[in-house]
Design an enzyme around this catalytic site. Structure first.
Site, PDB file in Angstrom:
ATOM      1  N   THR A 217     -95.360  12.834  -1.454  1.00 41.21           N
ATOM      2  CA  THR A 217     -96.313  12.567  -0.382  1.00 41.21           C
ATOM      3  C   THR A 217     -95.747  13.042   0.957  1.00 41.21           C
ATOM      4  O   THR A 217     -94.566  12.866   1.224  1.00 41.21           O
ATOM      5  CB  THR A 217     -96.582  11.051  -0.306  1.00 41.21           C
ATOM      6  OG1 THR A 217     -97.211  10.639  -1.513  1.00 41.21           O
ATOM      7  CG2 THR A 217     -97.464  10.703   0.877  1.00 41.21           C
ATOM      8  N   ARG A 245    -107.544   7.165 -10.402  1.00 41.63           N
ATOM      9  CA  ARG A 245    -106.582   6.341  -9.662  1.00 41.63           C
ATOM     10  C   ARG A 245    -106.439   6.808  -8.223  1.00 41.63           C
ATOM     11  O   ARG A 245    -106.369   7.998  -7.933  1.00 41.63           O
ATOM     12  CB  ARG A 245    -105.222   6.398 -10.353  1.00 41.63           C
ATOM     13  CG  ARG A 245    -104.110   5.579  -9.666  1.00 41.63           C
ATOM     14  CD  ARG A 245    -103.249   6.425  -8.757  1.00 41.63           C
ATOM     15  NE  ARG A 245    -102.113   5.634  -8.212  1.00 41.63           N
ATOM     16  CZ  ARG A 245    -101.282   6.077  -7.282  1.00 41.63           C
ATOM     17  NH1 ARG A 245    -101.445   7.278  -6.759  1.00 41.63           N
ATOM     18  NH2 ARG A 245    -100.301   5.313  -6.843  1.00 41.63           N
ATOM     19  N   VAL A 246    -106.388   5.869  -7.289  1.00 41.96           N
ATOM     20  CA  VAL A 246    -106.136   6.132  -5.882  1.00 41.96           C
ATOM     21  C   VAL A 246    -104.992   5.233  -5.439  1.00 41.96           C
ATOM     22  O   VAL A 246    -104.989   4.038  -5.742  1.00 41.96           O
ATOM     23  CB  VAL A 246    -107.386   5.864  -5.015  1.00 41.96           C
ATOM     24  CG1 VAL A 246    -107.066   6.051  -3.537  1.00 41.96           C
ATOM     25  CG2 VAL A 246    -108.531   6.785  -5.432  1.00 41.96           C
ATOM     26  N   GLY A 247    -104.025   5.795  -4.733  1.00 44.56           N
ATOM     27  CA  GLY A 247    -102.882   5.019  -4.268  1.00 44.56           C
ATOM     28  C   GLY A 247    -103.048   4.501  -2.857  1.00 44.56           C
ATOM     29  O   GLY A 247    -104.161   4.331  -2.347  1.00 44.56           O
ATOM     30  N   ASP A 248    -101.937   4.291  -2.198  1.00 42.88           N
ATOM     31  CA  ASP A 248    -101.944   3.639  -0.887  1.00 42.88           C
ATOM     32  C   ASP A 248    -102.296   4.561   0.265  1.00 42.88           C
ATOM     33  O   ASP A 248    -102.736   4.092   1.320  1.00 42.88           O
ATOM     34  CB  ASP A 248    -100.570   3.021  -0.612  1.00 42.88           C
ATOM     35  CG  ASP A 248     -99.476   4.084  -0.524  1.00 42.88           C
ATOM     36  OD1 ASP A 248     -99.295   4.819  -1.516  1.00 42.88           O
ATOM     37  OD2 ASP A 248     -98.807   4.181   0.522  1.00 42.88           O
ATOM     38  N   THR A 269     -94.500   6.491   1.763  1.00 40.37           N
ATOM     39  CA  THR A 269     -94.381   7.280   0.542  1.00 40.37           C
ATOM     40  C   THR A 269     -93.724   6.410  -0.521  1.00 40.37           C
ATOM     41  O   THR A 269     -92.752   5.712  -0.228  1.00 40.37           O
ATOM     42  CB  THR A 269     -93.550   8.556   0.771  1.00 40.37           C
ATOM     43  OG1 THR A 269     -93.282   9.181  -0.495  1.00 40.37           O
ATOM     44  CG2 THR A 269     -92.225   8.268   1.462  1.00 40.37           C
ATOM     45  N   GLY A 270     -94.269   6.440  -1.736  1.00 42.81           N
ATOM     46  CA  GLY A 270     -93.666   5.623  -2.779  1.00 42.81           C
ATOM     47  C   GLY A 270     -94.676   5.171  -3.809  1.00 42.81           C
ATOM     48  O   GLY A 270     -95.733   5.779  -3.985  1.00 42.81           O
ATOM     49  N   GLY A 272     -97.535   3.467  -4.749  1.00 41.08           N
ATOM     50  CA  GLY A 272     -98.625   3.016  -3.911  1.00 41.08           C
ATOM     51  C   GLY A 272     -99.215   1.676  -4.269  1.00 41.08           C
ATOM     52  O   GLY A 272     -99.700   0.951  -3.388  1.00 41.08           O
TER      53      GLY A 272
END
Length: 355
Positions: A217, A245-248, A269-270, A272
């Site tokens: 990211t 899927r959607v992250g942070d 970053t990481g 999520g």
């Protein structure tokens, strides 16, 4: 009494930001970026790979600082830097994004303006070249905060943002990373995407090891010469992600947040899922507003949030232009530059930023 004192200080700071330019001195400008955090150790990168990442970080810093040095806005600087990283296959954003289990690149991004806390986010883009530009367009040219999927791409096209064939985002090393991940999971490997170049023609140099455990990211935080904070983040998500899927990253307050009122801008970053559950970016700003130094707030919040599981890092900027880098990993691609300090970059966790 202590809380009243902080409130008074905050009110004074906001009044200063709102005052006419002639009545205040410029705070200068400051800019920081990241290109992902993870298990990034000296023996995991060749000298060529190390140099390539440092050069890429330096190019992004130069793009942002060129905007800020000319009196440009924090938002413009963030977009300029992130668009470069979205076009660089070294990073998991834009061209170079990881693949879903279905063999697609689905791109997420967000941007937030700290001066008025407007924000824009997109998720699941497949044809918009620069997701960060789409996120900004959502913020500035729509009544919404987040758009997803085909609708987000259609909106981006309607406001004139460049559209590309999905094969534009293809890179061979990310495809091979997907193949490996699916084989390890015992899942079927999809057909090679239409329009993708042959493996021989698609070789990426220099490419990190395919088993590298990192989160590519990209993100940026900025303070411009008018005292305005902003944050932006862009990502391809996680390899072999499924079910949309959607992250942070596009979740405002989780992976991206900026607020002059609270005195900070954050890009994460990481893993999520854990950033979402702990609303990491927003909580860092709350800690800073309560009086914690930026770096302390960032590291404390990351440690707390990621104790739930996972790993990662954040970059933070406060209203004094002090950048902070916090992580729970062995490395994070990162860099900073300001009106008074030259561009500095670092990769490994124990490494100081240096020109």
């Amino acid at each position: 009494m202590k809380s009243l004192s902080r409130a008074a200080v905050l009110a004074a700071a906001l009044a200063l930001i709102a005052a006419p330019a002639a009545a205040q001195e410029s705070p200068g400008w400051s800019f920081a970026i990241h290109g992902g955090a993870g298990v990034i150790e000296r023996d995991s990168l060749t000298a060529e790979q190390d140099a390539a990442y440092r050069a890429a970080l330096k190019r992004a810093l130069d793009a942002g600082s060129a905007v800020l040095a000319q009196g440009g806005s924090a938002l413009d600087a963030i977009q300029a830097a992130i668009e470069l990283m979205e076009d660089d296959p070294l990073f998991n954003a834009g061209r170079g994004a990881v693949f879903t289990a279905a063999g697609r690149n689905e791109l997420d991004a967000a941007v937030m303006n700290g001066s008025d806390r407007t924000a824009g986010a997109v998720a699941g883009l497949t044809t918009t070249r620069h997701p960060i530009a789409a996120a900004r367009a959502v913020m500035e040219q729509s009544p919404h905060v987040m758009l997803i999927g085909e609708g987000a791409d259609s909106f981006a096209a309607s406001v004139g943002l460049e559209q590309v064939d999905p094969s534009f985002f293809f890179t061979e090393r990310r495809w091979q990373g997907l193949v490996r991940a699916l084989e390890q999971q015992g899942q079927p490997v999809p057909e090679r995407p239409a329009g993708a170049p042959s493996p021989q023609a698609a070789a990426d140099l220099p490419a990190p090891p395919l088993n590298e455990r990192k989160f590519g990211t990209v993100g940026a935080v900025a303070l411009d010469s008018q005292g305005r904070l902003a944050a932006g983040t862009s990502t391809g998500g996680t390899t072999a992600k499924r079910w949309g899927r959607v992250g942070d990253v596009p979740v405002i307050g989780a992976g991206t947040y900026a607020s002059n009122a609270e005195g900070c801008a954050v890009s994460a970053t990481g893993d999520g899922e854990f950033y979402i559950r702990a609303s990491v970016a927003r909580d860092i700003c709350a800690r800073i507003a309560a009086g914690s130094p930026a770096l302390t707030a960032a590291q404390t919040e990351v440690d707390d949030a990621l104790s739930l599981g996972g790993s990662g890092g954040v970059i933070v900027m406060d209203t004094d232009g002090r950048p902070g880098f916090a992580m729970t990993t062995s490395g994070m691609y990162r860099g900073a530059v300001s009106a008074t300090q030259p561009a500095r970059v670092a990769i490994y966790g124990d490494e100081e930023l240096r020109p």
